[in-house]
Write a protein that holds these residues in place. Structure first.
Motif, short mmCIF file in Angstrom:
data_model
loop_
_atom_site.label_atom_id
_atom_site.label_comp_id
_atom_site.label_asym_id
_atom_site.label_seq_id
_atom_site.Cartn_x
_atom_site.Cartn_y
_atom_site.Cartn_z
N VAL A 1 0.74 -1.18 -0.02
CA VAL A 1 0.01 -0.01 0.18
C VAL A 1 0.79 1.44 0.14
O VAL A 1 0.60 2.09 -0.88
N ASN A 2 1.84 1.32 0.66
CA ASN A 2 2.88 2.44 0.93
C ASN A 2 3.23 2.80 -0.61
O ASN A 2 3.62 3.83 -1.34
N ASP A 3 4.06 1.57 -1.17
CA ASP A 3 4.68 1.66 -2.56
C ASP A 3 3.61 2.35 -3.70
O ASP A 3 3.78 3.01 -4.25
N ARG A 4 2.45 1.90 -3.80
CA ARG A 4 1.36 2.32 -4.38
C ARG A 4 0.99 3.79 -3.98
O ARG A 4 1.00 4.49 -4.95
N ASN A 5 0.93 4.05 -2.86
CA ASN A 5 0.72 5.53 -2.52
C ASN A 5 1.74 6.33 -3.02
O ASN A 5 1.56 7.37 -3.49
N ALA A 6 2.82 5.93 -2.87
CA ALA A 6 4.00 6.92 -3.07
C ALA A 6 3.89 7.23 -4.76
O ALA A 6 4.02 8.08 -5.13
N ASN A 7 3.61 6.07 -5.64
CA ASN A 7 3.38 6.20 -6.84
C ASN A 7 1.96 7.28 -7.02
O ASN A 7 2.36 8.19 -8.07
N VAL A 8 0.93 6.97 -6.66
CA VAL A 8 -0.22 7.81 -6.73
C VAL A 8 0.12 9.55 -6.30
O VAL A 8 -0.26 10.15 -7.39
N LEU A 9 0.89 9.62 -5.34
CA LEU A 9 1.35 10.85 -4.70
C LEU A 9 2.04 11.42 -5.98
O LEU A 9 1.84 12.92 -6.07
N VAL A 10 3.12 11.01 -6.48
CA VAL A 10 3.98 11.54 -7.62
C VAL A 10 3.02 11.92 -8.76
O VAL A 10 2.97 13.06 -9.36
N ALA A 11 2.06 10.84 -9.31
CA ALA A 11 1.38 11.39 -10.45
C ALA A 11 0.41 12.50 -10.07
O ALA A 11 0.34 13.24 -10.88
N VAL A 12 -0.21 12.58 -8.84
CA VAL A 12 -1.14 13.66 -8.61
C VAL A 12 -0.50 14.82 -8.40
O VAL A 12 -0.89 15.99 -8.90
N ALA A 13 0.72 14.90 -7.86
CA ALA A 13 1.63 16.15 -7.56
C ALA A 13 2.02 16.67 -9.11
O ALA A 13 1.85 17.88 -9.20
N ALA A 14 2.38 15.59 -9.98
CA ALA A 14 2.82 16.08 -11.50
C ALA A 14 1.61 16.80 -12.28
O ALA A 14 1.78 17.72 -12.96
N LEU A 15 0.52 16.09 -12.14
CA LEU A 15 -0.78 16.40 -12.85
C LEU A 15 -1.20 17.86 -12.20
O LEU A 15 -1.63 18.62 -13.18
N MET A 16 -1.13 18.01 -10.90
CA MET A 16 -1.92 19.00 -10.45
C MET A 16 -0.81 20.43 -10.61
O MET A 16 -1.46 21.58 -11.12
N ASP A 17 0.45 20.02 -10.71
CA ASP A 17 1.47 21.25 -11.02
C ASP A 17 1.29 21.58 -12.44
O ASP A 17 1.59 22.74 -12.69
N ARG A 18 1.14 20.61 -13.28
CA ARG A 18 1.25 20.79 -14.69
C ARG A 18 -0.02 21.61 -15.08
O ARG A 18 0.16 22.48 -15.88
N ARG A 19 -1.01 21.37 -14.35
CA ARG A 19 -2.40 22.37 -14.72
C ARG A 19 -2.45 23.68 -14.37
O ARG A 19 -2.73 24.54 -14.84
N VAL A 20 -1.38 23.97 -13.10
CA VAL A 20 -1.37 25.19 -12.61
C VAL A 20 -0.22 25.99 -13.36
O VAL A 20 -0.50 27.10 -13.58
#
Length: 186
Positions: free
Chosen positions: A37-56
């Motif tokens: 779960v921690n490994d998957r969460n780390a990947n999800v957080l990287v993806a969310v951060a990249a997608l949110m920063d890109r949109r801003v």
């Protein structure tokens, strides 16, 4: 312990919004499952951060390179939305609920929480990456008395906690910047 966790949660910046989310009661995760779960969460957080920063970070510069990057960004946003809809249609998402969270825990409506002391798994679906939920194991604890309850996260690794802290802080900065921009326009 629970009062200390609640106080520490209350003193930190939180992300307060309506998320597609579920809070499931269950057994505590075994160490191997928790590591996964921690490994998957780390990947999800990287993806969310990249997608949110890109949109801003698009749209304010008017040179040719910036305009091309903005066009590519718009195309990528469309592709991400198509992938999201294919992987998890809107009808398959859990209902939205008002909650606030940070790296220590989350405050949710009482009607979706088990009794105090029960282990839970909170799943948060971010709009930018809704097919990959952030899965946060925790324990229902006493918290506010305003119709909401508190889940203290258990077993979340330190790197995942750090990424959640950064994500929540960046969201807070975006909200402050948007509020200032609206105030300057009005």
């Amino acid at each position: 312990m629970s009062e200390d966790t609640w106080n520490a949660f209350s003193e930190r910046v939180t992300w307060d919004a309506r998320f597609h989310a579920t809070c499931e009661t269950g057994e505590r995760l075994a160490p191997a499952a928790l590591a996964s779960v921690n490994d998957r969460n780390a990947n999800v957080l990287v993806a969310v951060a990249a997608l949110m920063d890109r949109r801003v970070d698009t749209g304010e510069d008017d040179n040719a390179l910036s305009q091309e990057v903005a066009r590519l960004d718009a195309k990528l946003n469309v592709l991400m939305e198509i992938v999201n809809r294919l992987l998890l249609p809107q009808s398959s998402l859990p209902p939205r609920m008002s909650l606030r969270f940070n790296a220590l825990g989350a405050v949710l409506p009482w009607d979706c929480l088990p009794p105090v002391g029960q282990p839970v798994l909170l799943k948060l679906h971010f709009d930018v990456c809704r097919a990959l939920p952030l899965e946060l194991p925790g324990t229902r604890q006493a918290g506010p008395t305003d119709g909401k309850g508190f889940v203290a996260f258990d077993g979340v690794s330190e790197p995942v906690r750090d990424e959640i802290e950064r994500l929540v802080f960046r969201q807070h900065r975006r909200q402050v910047a948007e509020a200032r921009a609206h105030a300057a326009q009005g």
